[in-house]
Scaffold this motif. Structure first.
Motif, short mmCIF file in Angstrom:
data_model
loop_
_atom_site.label_atom_id
_atom_site.label_comp_id
_atom_site.label_asym_id
_atom_site.label_seq_id
_atom_site.Cartn_x
_atom_site.Cartn_y
_atom_site.Cartn_z
N GLN A 14 0.63 1.02 16.76
CA GLN A 14 -0.48 0.10 16.51
C GLN A 14 -0.53 -0.30 15.03
N HIS A 15 -0.20 0.63 14.19
CA HIS A 15 -0.17 0.39 12.75
C HIS A 15 0.80 -0.76 12.43
N GLU A 16 2.01 -0.71 13.00
CA GLU A 16 3.02 -1.74 12.75
C GLU A 16 2.64 -3.07 13.40
N ILE A 17 2.08 -3.00 14.60
CA ILE A 17 1.69 -4.24 15.30
C ILE A 17 0.62 -4.97 14.51
N LYS A 18 -0.33 -4.25 13.98
CA LYS A 18 -1.41 -4.89 13.22
C LYS A 18 -0.88 -5.53 11.95
N GLU A 19 0.07 -4.87 11.28
CA GLU A 19 0.64 -5.47 10.08
C GLU A 19 1.50 -6.69 10.44
N ALA A 20 2.20 -6.62 11.59
CA ALA A 20 2.98 -7.78 12.03
C ALA A 20 2.07 -8.97 12.29
N ARG A 21 0.89 -8.74 12.88
CA ARG A 21 -0.07 -9.83 13.09
C ARG A 21 -0.47 -10.46 11.75
N ARG A 22 -0.77 -9.61 10.79
CA ARG A 22 -1.20 -10.13 9.48
C ARG A 22 -0.09 -10.96 8.84
N GLN A 23 1.12 -10.46 8.88
CA GLN A 23 2.23 -11.19 8.26
C GLN A 23 2.50 -12.52 8.96
N LEU A 24 2.34 -12.55 10.28
CA LEU A 24 2.53 -13.82 11.00
C LEU A 24 1.43 -14.82 10.64
N TYR A 43 -6.69 -10.11 4.02
CA TYR A 43 -6.46 -9.75 2.61
C TYR A 43 -5.98 -8.31 2.46
N GLN A 44 -6.07 -7.54 3.53
CA GLN A 44 -5.78 -6.11 3.43
C GLN A 44 -4.57 -5.76 4.30
N SER A 45 -3.55 -5.24 3.65
CA SER A 45 -2.34 -4.85 4.37
C SER A 45 -2.54 -3.52 5.07
N ARG A 46 -1.89 -3.38 6.22
CA ARG A 46 -1.94 -2.10 6.93
C ARG A 46 -0.92 -1.12 6.35
N TRP A 47 0.04 -1.66 5.62
CA TRP A 47 1.02 -0.79 4.97
C TRP A 47 0.42 -0.25 3.68
N ASN A 48 0.77 0.99 3.38
CA ASN A 48 0.33 1.56 2.11
C ASN A 48 1.45 1.42 1.08
N MET A 49 1.17 1.86 -0.11
CA MET A 49 2.11 1.72 -1.22
C MET A 49 3.43 2.40 -0.91
N GLU A 50 3.36 3.54 -0.28
CA GLU A 50 4.58 4.30 0.01
C GLU A 50 5.49 3.54 0.96
N GLU A 51 4.89 2.88 1.95
CA GLU A 51 5.71 2.14 2.90
C GLU A 51 6.43 0.96 2.25
N LEU A 65 13.20 -8.37 0.43
CA LEU A 65 12.52 -7.87 1.62
C LEU A 65 11.02 -7.74 1.42
N ASN A 66 10.52 -8.10 0.23
CA ASN A 66 9.09 -7.99 -0.03
C ASN A 66 8.28 -8.91 0.87
N LEU A 67 7.20 -8.36 1.43
CA LEU A 67 6.20 -9.15 2.14
C LEU A 67 4.88 -9.03 1.39
N LEU A 68 3.99 -9.98 1.63
CA LEU A 68 2.75 -10.01 0.85
C LEU A 68 1.90 -8.76 1.12
N PRO A 69 1.51 -8.06 0.07
CA PRO A 69 0.68 -6.86 0.23
C PRO A 69 -0.80 -7.23 0.19
N SER A 70 -1.64 -6.23 -0.01
CA SER A 70 -3.09 -6.45 -0.09
C SER A 70 -3.41 -7.34 -1.28
N GLY A 71 -4.51 -8.06 -1.15
CA GLY A 71 -4.92 -8.97 -2.21
C GLY A 71 -4.70 -10.42 -1.85
#
Length: 888
Positions: free
Chosen positions: A177-187, A459-467, A518-524
């Motif tokens: 679910q974590h990855e799916i939610k971030e995929a939605r945001r990136q799309l 505006y908020q990424s589901r990925w954290n800094m480590e990911e 490979l960078n995708l837009l993070p939070s902000g």
């Protein structure tokens, strides 16, 4: 093995519960590739990514850029979609990390970055070619639906289908679910890059699924006018949740307040005995700061109710009346007369507006990026009339005097109820705002906006800094292979290994390193809806500085949102389709036609060239030689086509064999050395293929050239070419036809090597200088023409000594071999004898070779084996969308 172990440690998921399969797969793929170092020619399996016939073809005018020029997809959209696929699709990621094996181990950091950028450019070009299926107006919407279905399964049935037959632990489900939610945001961020034909409704629904927002507060932008007391609060209707089924609609209640104006004047008593219109006076606001309302009475002129007031119309509603202050309406009495009279009385009715909307339930499933328009029920038509006034009941008997105040209940008929709407409209038009009906009576409609809020939004990424760092670390390992240094400078790559302060992404500069790709837009970063443009735009969060401080370098809320996502190449990931017999035969036909045609067209020049080489003292220059040959043959122009038959047949065989051998060997050798080495070995491959073709061609062309030269040098040798052939065999033996093979090889091998090599290198350089020629068939033929001219000039120079030797051998019967003949020429006239007729040969062969390659490419296009016809491209987008299972 040490390198593989290091990379495996980078992707070790034991130390981080949140790290996904996406990171582990990338590290494992790259580590395995570097450890095992498979042969580049080894066929790798990229799952659903398959090579298919490329739609890009000059023949049909289809280019790589059609998705931009004919569709709606910008370069930024294409390159960001490419990043998304490499991050979220297993097969795309497998291809990306496998390509790291193509980079030589002794490459510098700059060379690694250049190769990675080229690879990314080819990947992006393949993505853009796939987007050609979505060029129409409905294309962006179809693409978004396909990407959501592939990477963002939402319903329980879709998730069950993904996880069918697999025992999924609760923690694994959370990661999924974590990855799916971030995929939605990136799309959502991806499709906001579309400036035209943006699928706004689908994007709103997607954002709602991301946000699952509830209404936090409601703003009344304009409270409207025309509400009356006694009707209760108007209905408030919030929009349906954009996320669709399974979510609840918000509810609320309107709160009314006075506008400070008067809505109407209701008659309490109509009075009687009026012969003239009385004056109506309304008290001013008690505050002393407003403006008193103005009204005018209307009398009934005739009938049984004559002398009474029909109605009081407001001509100016006034300003500044408060909720509780008393308002008096004074009507002057009728003039004294013999008939009795009664003074009319009336009361003022305040006008109300919507002051606020009080939330009852905030609902769920709303997108926070787009404010919502809330519907508020407008005032009823009857708000501006007194429903107790019998004047508005058309069923009241005309022969019965109007009552002074309330009508008798026995006259309140059904017909009165049926006609009240029409009468209300008439009354509203004549009494309220002047010539208006319904909503037109009010200066402004009610405008209310609701603002949702969610725990997570775009505006908020589901990925954290480590990911984010794990993804970058794998790609940085590619750069670390560079022999120049174990430490990569942040000024070179946008990432500094030496300090934690450098662990920031640069999205605003031009992508210059592989670790940025490979960078995708993070939070902000998120989306906001632009009402004027009616589409979504990228925007910065209000607390951007706080959200992005740990993520980004070179970014601030004052900078424009115009990042660079890497290059899009001019050519997709390609390979040549399988080489079969049908293709080889078409190459044979193309070579045979181009060579025989070119030589026949230039036979007159070839005849004069041969004359100049055989008798240089007699035929001293080109123009005089043409004139002498013509005079010696009684001005018979047919002499210039002497030997055309052996020329046609000889080069029919030679062209068919030579070009087929070159094409076949080049393909075989390129596949043998692999794509990583093919570029650096391009020239040796061309030279070797050309040399082999010349070896075979020398044996094929030698007998025909021997007959041609004898026909030109001794016109009376026989009646025709067949007679020349027969006599040569009878007088000198069949071996005389092949006696000059060594000399022919000395001529043809360097000639072919120079011709093909210079042609290919010149073409490559021209396409580099004028890349548009790759997409235009006419320009590409011009490139062939010019490159062939250059190849012919160089080939004529390097092969001239052998050509002079052959001409000397075959002008008459001779027992001398090639070496003895060359020695004889050197003893007779020195080194210049080997370059006799050079300028004419350079002119002749520049024409001949340019015509050959022009015709060769032209015939190949006609036969369906042009360069574009034989290409297959890696269908990155189509392959990614055929998979299932959500993001990796």
């Amino acid at each position: 093995l040490d390198r593989a172990s290091t990379l495996d440690n980078i992707a070790n998921v034991k130390n981080s519960e949140i790290v996904s399969r996406r990171v582990y797969l990338g590290a494992a793929m790259f580590g395995l590739g570097m450890a095992v170092a498979p042969s580049p020619s080894e066929a790798l399996d990229y799952g659903n990514l398959k090579f298919k016939t490329s739609p890009v073809n000059k023949r049909f005018g289809v280019t790589v850029y059609d998705a931009e020029t004919k569709g709606y997809f910008s370069v930024k959209f294409v390159t960001y979609l490419s990043r998304f696929l490499i991050n979220f699709d297993a097969d795309c990621q497998r291809w990306w990390y496998a390509r790291a094996a193509d980079i030589p181990r002794d490459s510098t950091v700059e060379q690694v970055n250049q190769m990675r950028l080229r690879q990314f450019g080819a990947f992006s070009a393949s993505v853009e070619v796939g987007l050609q299926e979505y060029e129409d107006e409905e294309g962006p919407g179809r693409l978004l639906r396909s990407l959501l279905k592939r990477f963002c399964p939402q319903t329980k049935e879709e998730l069950d289908e993904v996880n069918r037959g697999v025992n999924i632990s609760p923690s694994a489900l959370d990661k999924q679910q974590h990855e799916i939610k971030e995929a939605r945001r990136q799309l959502a961020l991806l499709f906001a890059l579309l400036e035209d034909n943006q699928p706004v409704e689908q994007l709103t629904k997607l954002l709602a699924a991301i946000d699952n927002g509830s209404i936090e507060f409601v703003v009344v932008n304009n409270g409207g006018e025309g509400y009356a007391p006694g009707y209760g609060s108007p209905y408030v209707v919030f929009p349906e949740p954009e996320a669709g089924e399974g979510f609840s609609r918000a509810t609320g209640r309107a709160v009314l307040g006075v506008t400070g104006k008067l809505l109407r004047i209701d008659l309490v008593h109509r009075g009687s005995g009026y012969t003239r219109t009385p004056t109506v006076t309304i008290s001013p606001p008690s505050s002393g700061e407003g403006k008193a309302a103005i009204a005018q009475a209307v009398l009934i002129d005739d009938g049984v109710s004559s002398g009474r007031i029909e109605r009081i119309s407001i001509t100016s509603p006034g300003e500044g009346y408060s909720e509780d202050e008393p308002i008096t309406v004074t009507i002057t009495p009728a003039k004294k007369s013999k008939k009795p009279s009664v003074v009319a009385t009336a009361k003022a009715i305040r006008e109300y507006k919507v002051n606020a909307v009080k939330l009852i339930d905030g609902g769920s499933g709303y997108a926070t990026e787009k404010p919502l328009d809330v519907y508020v029920e407008p005032p009823p038509l009857t708000a501006r009339i007194n429903m107790n006034d019998p004047m508005y009941a058309s069923a009241y008997p005309t022969d019965v005097p109007l009552p002074s105040s309330d009508p008798p209940r026995r006259y309140a008929s059904k017909e009165m109820s049926q006609n009240i709407n029409t009468r209300a409209q008439i009354a509203a038009g004549s009494g309220g705002g002047g010539n208006c009906v319904g909503r037109a009576c009010y200066d402004e409609a009610v405008k209310v906006t609701a603002y949702p809020r969610a725990e997570y939004d775009s505006y908020q990424s589901r990925w954290n800094m480590e990911e984010f760092e794990k993804v970058i670390d794998v790609e940085k390992a590619v750069e670390q292979r560079a022999a120049a240094s174990r430490i990569v400078s942040a000024t070179t790559t946008g990432y500094d290994f030496r300090s934690n302060a450098g662990n920031k992404m640069d999205l605003f500069g031009k992508a210059t390193s592989s670790s940025q790709l490979l960078n995708l837009l993070p939070s902000g970063y998120g989306l906001e809806y632009n009402k004027k443009l009616k589409r979504y735009n990228w925007a910065l969060a209000r607390n951007f500085e706080d959200m992005s401080n740990d993520w980004l370098q070179g970014s601030s809320s004052s900078k424009p949102l115009d990042p660079d996502f890497g290059p899009r190449g001019r050519s997709p990931i390609e390979r040549v389709r399988e080489y079969d017999l049908a293709t080889a035969l078409r190459f044979t036909a193309s070579g045979a036609i181009c060579c025989s045609s070119a030589h026949i067209v230039l036979t007159p020049i070839d005849v004069v060239k041969t004359k100049m080489q055989i008798e240089p003292k007699k035929y001293t220059n080109v123009f005089s030689s043409f004139e002498k040959v013509l005079k010696e043959n009684d001005n018979n122009f047919g002499v210039f086509f002497t030997g055309w038959a052996p020329t046609l047949l000889g080069y029919l065989f030679w062209g068919g064999a030579a070009y087929t051998i070159v094409e076949t060997l080049r393909r075989y050798l390129t596949e043998y050395v692999g794509p990583a080495n093919a570029s650096s070995l391009e020239v040796p491959i061309i030279v070797f293929s050309a040399a082999c073709s010349a070896l075979v061609g020398g044996f094929l062309i030698c007998p025909f050239e021997a007959v041609r030269i004898r026909s030109v040098s001794q016109p009376d040798y026989a009646e025709d070419v067949f007679g020349v052939l027969k006599r040569m065999i009878n007088d000198e033996g069949i071996e005389t036809l092949f006696a000059a093979v060594p000399a022919f090889l000395l001529k043809e091998v360097p000639f072919a090597m120079a011709k093909f090599t210079v042609f290919d290198l010149t073409s490559e350089k021209l396409y580099e200088l004028f890349p548009v020629a790759q997409e235009d068939i006419q320009l590409s033929l011009y490139v062939s023409l010019f490159s062939g001219t250059m190849g012919g000039i160089v080939a004529a120079f390097v092969s001239n000594p052998a050509d002079s030797t052959i001409s000397e051998m075959k002008k008459a019967k001779s027992d001398l071999g090639p070496l003895q003949t060359a020695k004889k020429l050197l003893e007779k006239d020195g080194i210049s004898s080997l370059f006799t007729g050079l300028y004419l040969r350079m002119f002749f062969y520049s024409l001949m070779v340019s015509i050959q390659f022009f015709l060769y490419d032209f015939v190949k296009y006609l036969l369906g084996i042009g360069t574009d016809d034989l290409k297959l491209y890696l269908d990155v987008l189509g392959g990614a969308l055929t998979e299932g299972g959500g993001p990796i």
